[in-house]
Scaffold this motif. Structure first.
Motif, PDB file in Angstrom:
ATOM      1  N   ARG A 326       0.834  -1.212   0.000  1.00  0.00           N
ATOM      2  CA  ARG A 326       0.000   0.000   0.000  1.00  0.00           C
ATOM      3  C   ARG A 326       0.865   1.256   0.000  1.00  0.00           C
ATOM      4  O   ARG A 326       0.618   2.198  -0.753  1.00  0.00           O
ATOM      5  CB  ARG A 326      -0.907  -0.011   1.231  1.00  0.00           C
ATOM      6  CG  ARG A 326      -1.869   1.170   1.359  1.00  0.00           C
ATOM      7  CD  ARG A 326      -2.721   0.996   2.602  1.00  0.00           C
ATOM      8  NE  ARG A 326      -3.774   1.987   2.664  1.00  0.00           N
ATOM      9  CZ  ARG A 326      -3.684   3.159   3.297  1.00  0.00           C
ATOM     10  NH1 ARG A 326      -2.551   3.463   3.919  1.00  0.00           N
ATOM     11  NH2 ARG A 326      -4.682   4.015   3.286  1.00  0.00           N
ATOM     12  N   GLY A 334      -1.592   7.668   4.449  1.00  0.00           N
ATOM     13  CA  GLY A 334      -2.719   8.102   5.261  1.00  0.00           C
ATOM     14  C   GLY A 334      -3.617   6.944   5.659  1.00  0.00           C
ATOM     15  O   GLY A 334      -3.463   5.811   5.201  1.00  0.00           O
ATOM     16  N   ARG A 335      -4.603   7.259   6.493  1.00  0.00           N
ATOM     17  CA  ARG A 335      -5.472   6.213   7.026  1.00  0.00           C
ATOM     18  C   ARG A 335      -6.713   5.979   6.177  1.00  0.00           C
ATOM     19  O   ARG A 335      -7.438   5.021   6.416  1.00  0.00           O
ATOM     20  CB  ARG A 335      -5.904   6.588   8.443  1.00  0.00           C
ATOM     21  CG  ARG A 335      -4.751   6.668   9.438  1.00  0.00           C
ATOM     22  CD  ARG A 335      -5.259   6.992  10.835  1.00  0.00           C
ATOM     23  NE  ARG A 335      -4.158   7.045  11.806  1.00  0.00           N
ATOM     24  CZ  ARG A 335      -4.341   7.326  13.088  1.00  0.00           C
ATOM     25  NH1 ARG A 335      -5.551   7.568  13.551  1.00  0.00           N
ATOM     26  NH2 ARG A 335      -3.298   7.352  13.903  1.00  0.00           N
ATOM     27  N   ARG A 336      -6.968   6.864   5.211  1.00  0.00           N
ATOM     28  CA  ARG A 336      -8.179   6.727   4.426  1.00  0.00           C
ATOM     29  C   ARG A 336      -8.180   5.396   3.662  1.00  0.00           C
ATOM     30  O   ARG A 336      -7.213   5.066   2.981  1.00  0.00           O
ATOM     31  CB  ARG A 336      -8.290   7.891   3.433  1.00  0.00           C
ATOM     32  CG  ARG A 336      -9.551   7.845   2.573  1.00  0.00           C
ATOM     33  CD  ARG A 336      -9.581   9.007   1.621  1.00  0.00           C
ATOM     34  NE  ARG A 336     -10.762   8.930   0.764  1.00  0.00           N
ATOM     35  CZ  ARG A 336     -11.047   9.782  -0.215  1.00  0.00           C
ATOM     36  NH1 ARG A 336     -10.242  10.797  -0.453  1.00  0.00           N
ATOM     37  NH2 ARG A 336     -12.127   9.623  -0.932  1.00  0.00           N
ATOM     38  N   ASP A 337      -9.266   4.653   3.777  1.00  0.00           N
ATOM     39  CA  ASP A 337      -9.465   3.367   3.108  1.00  0.00           C
ATOM     40  C   ASP A 337      -8.494   2.290   3.564  1.00  0.00           C
ATOM     41  O   ASP A 337      -8.418   1.219   2.953  1.00  0.00           O
ATOM     42  CB  ASP A 337      -9.363   3.507   1.579  1.00  0.00           C
ATOM     43  CG  ASP A 337     -10.499   4.325   0.999  1.00  0.00           C
ATOM     44  OD1 ASP A 337     -10.289   4.947  -0.053  1.00  0.00           O
ATOM     45  OD2 ASP A 337     -11.609   4.338   1.594  1.00  0.00           O
ATOM     46  N   ALA A 338      -7.760   2.539   4.655  1.00  0.00           N
ATOM     47  CA  ALA A 338      -6.780   1.540   5.101  1.00  0.00           C
ATOM     48  C   ALA A 338      -7.456   0.230   5.491  1.00  0.00           C
ATOM     49  O   ALA A 338      -6.961  -0.860   5.165  1.00  0.00           O
ATOM     50  CB  ALA A 338      -5.968   2.093   6.281  1.00  0.00           C
ATOM     51  N   ARG A 340     -10.393  -0.907   4.423  1.00  0.00           N
ATOM     52  CA  ARG A 340     -10.885  -1.563   3.208  1.00  0.00           C
ATOM     53  C   ARG A 340      -9.742  -2.257   2.483  1.00  0.00           C
ATOM     54  O   ARG A 340      -9.887  -3.377   1.979  1.00  0.00           O
ATOM     55  CB  ARG A 340     -11.555  -0.542   2.283  1.00  0.00           C
ATOM     56  CG  ARG A 340     -11.958  -1.141   0.934  1.00  0.00           C
ATOM     57  CD  ARG A 340     -12.709  -0.125   0.075  1.00  0.00           C
ATOM     58  NE  ARG A 340     -11.876   0.967  -0.365  1.00  0.00           N
ATOM     59  CZ  ARG A 340     -11.047   0.907  -1.402  1.00  0.00           C
ATOM     60  NH1 ARG A 340     -10.910  -0.228  -2.091  1.00  0.00           N
ATOM     61  NH2 ARG A 340     -10.326   1.955  -1.764  1.00  0.00           N
ATOM     62  N   HIS A 341      -8.602  -1.596   2.406  1.00  0.00           N
ATOM     63  CA  HIS A 341      -7.452  -2.193   1.724  1.00  0.00           C
ATOM     64  C   HIS A 341      -7.035  -3.504   2.403  1.00  0.00           C
ATOM     65  O   HIS A 341      -6.712  -4.491   1.726  1.00  0.00           O
ATOM     66  CB  HIS A 341      -6.278  -1.217   1.716  1.00  0.00           C
ATOM     67  CG  HIS A 341      -6.508  -0.034   0.833  1.00  0.00           C
ATOM     68  ND1 HIS A 341      -5.866   1.176   1.016  1.00  0.00           N
ATOM     69  CD2 HIS A 341      -7.335   0.128  -0.236  1.00  0.00           C
ATOM     70  CE1 HIS A 341      -6.275   2.024   0.091  1.00  0.00           C
ATOM     71  NE2 HIS A 341      -7.157   1.414  -0.674  1.00  0.00           N
ATOM     72  N   GLY A 404     -10.438   4.863  -5.351  1.00  0.00           N
ATOM     73  CA  GLY A 404     -10.129   5.806  -4.274  1.00  0.00           C
ATOM     74  C   GLY A 404     -10.669   7.186  -4.569  1.00  0.00           C
ATOM     75  O   GLY A 404     -11.174   7.894  -3.702  1.00  0.00           O
ATOM     76  N   ARG A 405     -10.600   7.581  -5.863  1.00  0.00           N
ATOM     77  CA  ARG A 405     -11.081   8.912  -6.240  1.00  0.00           C
ATOM     78  C   ARG A 405     -12.583   8.994  -6.131  1.00  0.00           C
ATOM     79  O   ARG A 405     -13.148  10.001  -5.748  1.00  0.00           O
ATOM     80  CB  ARG A 405     -10.620   9.238  -7.670  1.00  0.00           C
ATOM     81  CG  ARG A 405     -11.008  10.640  -8.119  1.00  0.00           C
ATOM     82  CD  ARG A 405     -10.321  10.936  -9.416  1.00  0.00           C
ATOM     83  NE  ARG A 405     -10.645   9.960 -10.449  1.00  0.00           N
ATOM     84  CZ  ARG A 405     -10.104   9.937 -11.635  1.00  0.00           C
ATOM     85  NH1 ARG A 405      -9.164  10.812 -11.962  1.00  0.00           N
ATOM     86  NH2 ARG A 405     -10.441   9.053 -12.536  1.00  0.00           N
TER      87      ARG A 405
END
Length: 405
Positions: A326, A334-338, A340-341, A404-405
């Motif tokens: 990642r 960053g922590r966004r969508d972490a 989910r990933h 992500g976008r």
């Protein structure tokens, strides 16, 4: 190098204009043509009339004649003499990319653009195309026929080829733009000039290479949904163009492997790296993960049977592997969508677990009582297959930048 012949004014002078026209900004619209003597006049006059009536900025239309062998140059010359905001440039060699390179590279406008001479794309999208460039919001802008807000009329063959080509770009080149070949693009001139030296193609792949290079260097690409009607008189050789595009993609991939940084590296961390760098980074992360897996599996194997040892070893290394890929392989911070990933990375892990567990189960069914060394060899082979599949899943699905976008 022979200079192209040019007719007409290079910049608009004190010409009649709408009262609302912003005279401090100039947009140059290039119309590449090849053997279009019967269509170029109608299209250029239509384009000029539309811009005069609706466009709030100064503009210049440049007809770029790509070594036509009919009367196109004569028509273009006459138009440049009759119409004050039109000029004509003649090139001795063919190639849409070559024409754009020549005109854009010498332009003094704030924004450069181009559109196909058949005006298949609805002109009402032109102001939304260039406005983000003039405001400084974006660096390049493209019309997209594959945007959900687009209205497109064309045959199933061209539709299939277009969607297949752009899907291939996204899968193999991590492209984030949706339509590489729509003949309706623009860019800030200073940005375009910096990119031109890196673009090698002079024909149809010019657009794609320019966009891939722009993404690789962290430039902002704005997409505009367009209305588009297929020109039944189009003389584009679809098969030959597709083969040229595939060769261009192969060349870009080779260059990515040898020059992973490329131009504009200072801004490149804002985008997922190219395929070459992703493969190299994934291989390094995978090697470290495999060593950790081997050590962990051998340690656990002293305490439990092979199947649970394999599951625990894979599970522990999968979490760290997903986190490392990642950050380092796909450039996500960053922590966004972490979460989910990790969940989706876990699904890829489960696929690997099924493959490796199936392999070890089959081994024990065929050869009961085999040693740990044979078990390990089979597991490494099975995990190698799972690794290839995992990379594809991470690239196309888990860390796909469009999601992500």
């Amino acid at each position: 190098m022979t200079q192209p012949a040019t007719r007409g004014a290079t910049l608009p002078g004190p010409l009649p204009t709408r009262e609302t026209r912003v005279r401090t900004r100039l947009v140059e619209v290039v119309v590449p043509v090849y053997n279009e003597q019967h269509t170029v006049e109608t299209c250029v006059r239509r384009l000029q009339a539309y811009l005069d009536e609706t466009f709030p900025y100064d503009y210049l239309i440049t007809i770029a004649d790509n070594a036509s062998v009919d009367g196109t140059w004569e028509v273009a010359t006459r138009l440049s003499e009759e119409l004050p905001r039109v000029r004509a440039v003649h090139l001795a060699l063919k190639g849409r990319g070559r024409a754009l390179r020549q005109v854009w590279g010498a332009s003094e406008a704030d924004v450069v653009a181009y559109m196909d001479v058949d005006l298949s794309t609805g002109l009402e999208a032109f102001l939304p195309l260039v406005a983000p460039l003039l405001s400084g919001h974006s660096d390049l802008a493209i019309g997209s026929r594959l945007h959900h807000g687009s209205a497109v009329t064309r045959g199933p063959k061209r539709e299939l080829i277009s969607r297949g080509y752009n899907l291939l770009l996204r899968a193999t080149m991590a492209a984030r733009f949706s339509d590489a070949q729509c003949g309706f693009k623009a860019g800030r001139t200073e940005v375009v000039k910096r990119l031109l030296d890196e673009v090698e193609d002079n024909a149809w792949f010019f657009d794609t290479e320019l966009l891939l290079l722009a993404e690789r260097t962290g430039l902002r690409i704005h997409e505009v949904p367009v209305d588009w009607v297929d020109d039944p008189d189009s003389r584009v050789d679809v098969v030959r163009t597709a083969l040229d595009d595939l060769r261009g993609m192969a060349r870009i991939a080779r260059r990515s492997l040898t020059r992973p940084g490329g131009a504009g590296t200072a801004r490149a961390e804002r985008l997922p790296p190219g395929l070459g760098w992703q493969l190299a980074s994934f291989a390094v992360v995978g090697t470290v993960s495999t060593l950790a897996y081997v050590l962990l599996f051998l340690g656990l194997r002293q305490l439990m049977p092979a199947l649970p040892a394999n599951a625990l070893a894979l599970g522990a290394t999968a979490v760290a592997n997903t986190a490392a890929n990642r950050r380092f392989t796909f450039g996500v911070t960053g922590r966004r969508d972490a979460l989910r990933h990790q969940v989706e990375g876990g699904i890829a892990f489960l696929i690997g677990l099924v493959l490796s567990s199936g392999a070890i189960g089959l081994l024990h069914a065929v050869r009961p009582g085999v040693g740990h060394g044979v078990e390990l060899a089979v597991l490494v082979g099975a995990n190698a297959v799972a690794t290839v599949l995992r990379f594809l899943l991470l690239r196309v699905w888990v860390f796909n930048p469009r999601r992500g976008r």
